[in-house]
Write an enzyme that holds these catalytic residues in place. Sequence first.
Site, PDB file in Angstrom:
ATOM      1  N   GLU A 141       1.085  -1.130  -0.098  1.00 20.64           N
ATOM      2  CA  GLU A 141      -0.055  -0.310  -0.178  1.00 20.64           C
ATOM      3  C   GLU A 141       0.754   1.030  -0.267  1.00 20.64           C
ATOM      4  O   GLU A 141       1.812   1.312   1.304  1.00 20.64           O
ATOM      5  CB  GLU A 141      -1.040   0.085   1.038  1.00 20.64           C
ATOM      6  CG  GLU A 141      -1.448   0.866   1.258  1.00 20.64           C
ATOM      7  CD  GLU A 141      -2.611   1.517   2.662  1.00 20.64           C
ATOM      8  OE1 GLU A 141      -1.940   0.968   3.647  1.00 20.64           O
ATOM      9  OE2 GLU A 141      -3.295   2.002   2.621  1.00 20.64           O
ATOM     10  N   GLU A 238     -11.413   2.451   6.414  1.00 19.47           N
ATOM     11  CA  GLU A 238     -10.556   3.155   7.600  1.00 19.47           C
ATOM     12  C   GLU A 238     -10.211   4.613   7.774  1.00 19.47           C
ATOM     13  O   GLU A 238      -9.879   5.783   7.162  1.00 19.47           O
ATOM     14  CB  GLU A 238      -9.375   2.811   6.910  1.00 19.47           C
ATOM     15  CG  GLU A 238      -8.076   2.993   7.464  1.00 19.47           C
ATOM     16  CD  GLU A 238      -6.500   2.144   6.596  1.00 19.47           C
ATOM     17  OE1 GLU A 238      -6.779   2.757   5.242  1.00 19.47           O
ATOM     18  OE2 GLU A 238      -5.439   2.044   7.511  1.00 19.47           O
TER      19      GLU A 238
HETATM   20  O1  LIG Z   1      -2.491   3.732   7.428  1.00 20.55           O
HETATM   21  C1  LIG Z   1      -3.175   3.333   6.370  1.00 20.55           C
HETATM   22  O2  LIG Z   1      -3.807   3.468   5.345  1.00 20.55           O
HETATM   23  C2  LIG Z   1      -3.391   1.628   6.445  1.00 20.55           C
HETATM   24  O3  LIG Z   1      -3.870   1.230   5.661  1.00 20.55           O
HETATM   25  C3  LIG Z   1      -2.800   0.632   7.596  1.00 20.55           C
HETATM   26  O4  LIG Z   1      -2.740  -0.435   7.591  1.00 20.55           O
HETATM   27  C4  LIG Z   1      -1.572   1.241   7.188  1.00 20.55           C
HETATM   28  O5  LIG Z   1      -1.368  -0.321   7.413  1.00 20.55           O
HETATM   29 MG   LIG Z   2      -4.944   2.506   3.698  1.00 22.04          MG
END
Ligand SMILES: O=C(O)C(=O)[C@@H](O)CO
Ligand SMILES: [Mg+2]
Length: 258
Positions: A141, A238
């Site tokens: 990522e 997230e």
């Molecule tokens: O920070 C982010 O964006 C993420 O997805 C975390 O999982 C960092 O691993």
């Molecule tokens: Mg992330």
Amino acid sequence: MPAFAANLTLMFNEWSFLDRFDAAADAGFTAVEYLFPYEAAPDAIAERLARNGLQQALFNLPPGNWAAGERGIAALPGRFDELTSGVERALDYAAATGVKRLHLMAGLADSKDEEAASCYRRSIVYTAERLAESGIDLLIEPINGRNMPGYFLNDFGTAERLIAELDLPNLKLQFDIYHRQVLHGDVTMALRRLLPVTGHIQVASVPPRHEPDDEELNYAYLFEEIDRLGYDGFVGCEYIPRGRTLDGLDWFKPFSRS
Ligand SMILES: O=C(O)C(=O)[C@@H](O)CO
Ligand SMILES: [Mg+2]
């Protein structure tokens, strides 16, 4: 309709870690993700998933000493043995939870450092091949430097090239739309181009990283685009709720199972 996974590291913080599974299911989620499972027993997590009919969408491999500021070890010289034991630890949790994708964090290192680049490639190849034995995808990522200063993988182009060059069938991109917008913008065109190598998507508003319903990005359009593209993976939520998690779920009502 995108399959949303509640991120239990950032959402439902009004509950203890294990109780967040119940709270997410009660709120209508059918899947969850989080940064790390390692402070809870694998069986305890498995029991919460089963009890609530939840799928485990994603978690991260062990990141080194997180409390001391480390953000992964894959690109750090001299940490390969620790990486390999971390892979085994993650596999124990994968067996218990049924997760089919794990994220490997690169760590804090100069993105132009050749030794770091070589360590990173070695770590990715090792981890991808080991996870493939269990039918699990490995994700990388790109993360923006405002949220994570000094993070090695800080560019989507680098991730795209690496995935193409290494040509490992289970190496995929974790496409965090929040990071994409902060780093480069051009979200829709990037989704269209990168979807074939994308193994997981994450969302949050930009710039404050809140619910995906306001501010810089038009998520109603992006969710439709994700469907139009035929994406059949999870979309991880997230984000940091603006207030109480449940009070910020209006955006999710059309997608909720309840
Ligand atoms: O920070 C982010 O964006 C993420 O997805 C975390 O999982 C960092 O691993
Ligand atoms: Mg992330």
